[in-house]
Design an enzyme around this catalytic site. Structure first.
Site, short mmCIF file in Angstrom:
data_model
loop_
_atom_site.label_atom_id
_atom_site.label_comp_id
_atom_site.label_asym_id
_atom_site.label_seq_id
_atom_site.Cartn_x
_atom_site.Cartn_y
_atom_site.Cartn_z
N GLU A 69 35.08 45.01 36.56
CA GLU A 69 34.31 46.26 36.58
C GLU A 69 33.91 46.47 38.05
O GLU A 69 32.91 45.93 38.52
CB GLU A 69 33.08 46.17 35.68
CG GLU A 69 32.39 47.51 35.50
CD GLU A 69 30.91 47.49 35.82
OE1 GLU A 69 30.31 48.57 35.88
OE2 GLU A 69 30.35 46.40 36.02
N ASP A 124 31.50 41.54 35.08
CA ASP A 124 30.52 42.61 35.28
C ASP A 124 30.10 42.72 36.74
O ASP A 124 29.97 41.73 37.44
CB ASP A 124 29.29 42.32 34.41
CG ASP A 124 28.24 43.41 34.51
OD1 ASP A 124 28.55 44.55 34.13
OD2 ASP A 124 27.12 43.11 34.96
#
Length: 634
Positions: free
Chosen positions: A367, A314
């Site tokens: 990401e 993330d």
């Protein structure tokens, strides 16, 4: 009260590795471990707290009394406190009471390496083991065949707390999900599931992205072994498991990692590098060896002990840049005067090297929303070493295009074609994730223009375009049946919508698109390679039509894709064909079974020796409204 007995699981070599930041299985040493010493059963505790004056284990076994069980500090300047406490058993609650030697501050902390935590809002750690008999040998021995970059990779993104709720809006347990969720993913044909963070977190509205228990699956849904059952069942059904992993920041909750021993232990001491202004959270000190070892050990832990097949990392962009979300004067340049976070870049490279060298058949996915180069290229050639990267630019451009009324689309076709100018610079995953359906952004179906029929036709077109575009796929839960409301983490998806034909049609479409993707090698064998894609015509702006060829290893298995981005039926629409043969329609998003108008070509189409689109042959097609049609040529 029995006192602490001196004992250690650490060797000198362990300590050397730890200090050097090269010990990647720290969870085998630090934390709470059920062991037997001199015939006495109990728990060995070890915690890293280098600036502590004293460390006590407090828990339900000593009435949470500081000083009853004081750990012994190691003599080797490692900063590790340890000891064996007899007669403590599985299920005991505990924390560490730490008094700083610098300023006398006393902190009471959960165990950073705990395998199990109290159910929030309670915050104690729980003595636990990881005993479990796995039944997924077939998957683990063969997962490279399912998880490789030249294989179908269609991901269903799930927030476990809101996929489906039980009576009185309660959470489903891991064991219930092992029945219901596994069956549903198998039915809809996704190859992988991605769980939004399941590591323990204190605050539900963070969706799991503010972690306090990095080594513990959240107790909201059950015990650690219950989560193992869920993973095991997915594997037995041939479904891969990806976890969201958050090494980018952590919350400053009193029982968490922040200010752990009265000093900036895990977080960077310089607030310009150690505090995240967007999320009001703390940022790891990636330049500290022991912190790097903690994070990489955590990644290894989930792959090793929970048989996880991939980690989606993330907020990578926030890790790469020193000025991320910071104004002038709020950040300091690196030693070369640049904005790149060199410690973080070094950490990400090492993380990927460790994962890929120790686990066969896994993937790491970044990401990452910027143009940082070579994110999904090997570290040996200067890349960050990820297996894949989210194609955020494609997602934004595509949704921007689809939100336009069809009459205006002819002026914006470059928003779609632009992706092919950089599509093969990385190994891209195409994401329609949770971030696109919250905070007033609308659900995907309500991003689509037009009346109800056109909205659903546009959504079917969007999904058909996504599944035929190069790259792997990710779809957030609910999108597969046209969820109408924005995602709400506090309640179940709107499953009642499946009683309506348009919504059940979307679910059927996604199921069949997954089958199409898996059954046509041309759609996955070269999904990251430029020689796997060829335009037929990208310049028909006036009619808002795109046509292209997807190619696999066998030229006879290539497929032709035609997208009609308006609601006008195009009869006798001619496209260039690369060779003579049989042109057969194998997929059509306008089929009646999906809620479409049913304009289909049921018979093989005639290929003529008429030059068109720069090719020697061509064929006339009938293009349904707002549709994607897919053809084989052989």
């Amino acid at each position: 009260m029995t006192k602490v007995i001196p004992h250690s699981l650490f060797t000198d070599f362990d300590i050397d590795l730890f200090k050097a930041g090269k010990h990647f299985r720290l969870y085998e040493k630090l934390g709470a471990h059920l062991i037997e010493v001199d015939g006495i059963k109990g728990v060995y505790f070890a915690v890293w707290a280098p600036t502590a004056h004293s460390v006590s284990v407090v828990g339900d076994f000593n009435y949470w009394t500081q000083g009853e069980h004081v750990l012994n500090v190691r003599w080797d300047s490692s900063g590790i406190w340890e000891g064996f406490i007899p007669h403590i058993s599985k299920g005991a609650l505990y924390k560490y009471k730490i008094q700083s030697s610098v300023n006398g501050v006393i902190t009471e902390k959960a165990d950073p390496f705990a395998h199990y935590c109290e159910k929030p809002p309670h915050t104690a750690s729980v003595v636990w083991d990881l005993d479990y008999k796995w039944k997924d040998d077939n998957w683990m021995q063969n997962r490279q065949d399912y998880n490789a970059l030249d294989k179908p990779y269609s991901v269903y993104e799930v927030h476990l707390g809101s996929w489906r709720r039980g009576e009185h809006n309660r959470f489903l347990t891991y064991l219930e999900l092992a029945d219901d969720l596994v069956k549903y993913i198998k039915e809809t044909g996704f190859t992988h599931v991605e769980f939004m963070p399941i590591m323990e977190y204190p605050y539900d509205p963070s969706w799991g992205y503010q972690l306090t228990g990095y080594f513990a699956p959240t107790s909201r849904f059950g015990k650690p072994q219950d989560f193992m059952v869920l993973v095991d069942r997915l594997h037995q059904e041939g479904i891969g498991v990806i976890l969201d992993w958050v090494p980018s920041h952590f919350p400053d909750d009193a029982h968490g990692l922040g200010y752990f021993d009265g000093s900036h232990l895990y977080e960077h001491p310089d607030r310009r590098k150690g505090y995240h202004p967007d999320w009001k959270s703390l940022v790891f000190n990636y330049g500290r060896n022991e912190v790097r070892a903690f994070l990489i050990s955590n990644a290894v832990f989930w792959l090793q002990n929970y048989h996880i097949d991939g980690l989606r990392v993330d907020a990578v962009a926030s890790m790469l840049y020193l000025d991320y979300s910071r104004k002038d004067g709020e950040w300091e340049a690196n030693i070369y005067g640049g904005r790149e976070n060199l410690d973080s870049i070094s950490f990400l490279k090492e993380f990927n090297e460790v994962i890929y060298s120790n686990f066969y058949g896994v993937q790491t996915i970044a990401e990452e929303s910027t143009s940082f180069p070579m994110v999904s290229r090997p570290t040996s050639v200067g890349g960050l070493g990820f297996g894949m990267k989210w194609m955020m630019g494609w997602m934004h451009d595509t949704l921007k295009y689809f939100q336009k009324e069809t009459v205006y689309r002819k002026y914006h076709q470059n928003e779609l074609t632009f992706s092919m100018t950089y599509a093969f610079t990385e190994n891209f995953m195409l994401p329609f994730s949770h971030d696109e359906v919250v905070y007033g952004k609308n659900s995907l179906i309500y991003k689509m223009p037009g009346d109800e029929w056109q909205r659903f036709a546009n959504l079917r077109l969007l999904y058909g375009y996504m599944f035929t575009h190069p790259g792997t796929k990710l779809l957030f839960m609910g999108a597969e049946f046209g969820q109408t409301s924005e995602w709400n983490f506090e309640q179940s998806l709107d499953w009642h919508l499946l009683q309506f034909d348009f919504h059940s049609g979307i679910k059927s479409l996604i199921t069949d698109l997954n089958q199409l993707y898996k059954s046509q090698p041309a759609l996955y064998e070269k999904q990251f390679r430029g020689d796997g894609f060829e335009w037929i015509n990208y310049s028909d702006h006036q009619n808002a039509i795109l046509s292209y060829i997807r190619k696999g290893n066998n030229p006879d298995e290539n497929v032709i894709v035609v997208c009609n981005f308006t609601q006008v039926v195009r009869e006798n629409y001619r496209i260039g064909i690369p060779k003579k043969g049989n042109l057969k329609e194998i997929f059509n998003t306008d089929a009646k079974i999906y809620g479409g108008s049913g304009i289909e070509s049921t018979k093989p189409l005639k290929i003529e020796s008429i030059s068109y689109d720069g090719r020697d042959f061509s064929a006339e097609l009938i293009l349904p409204p707002l549709s994607v049609t897919v053809y084989t040529l052989n």
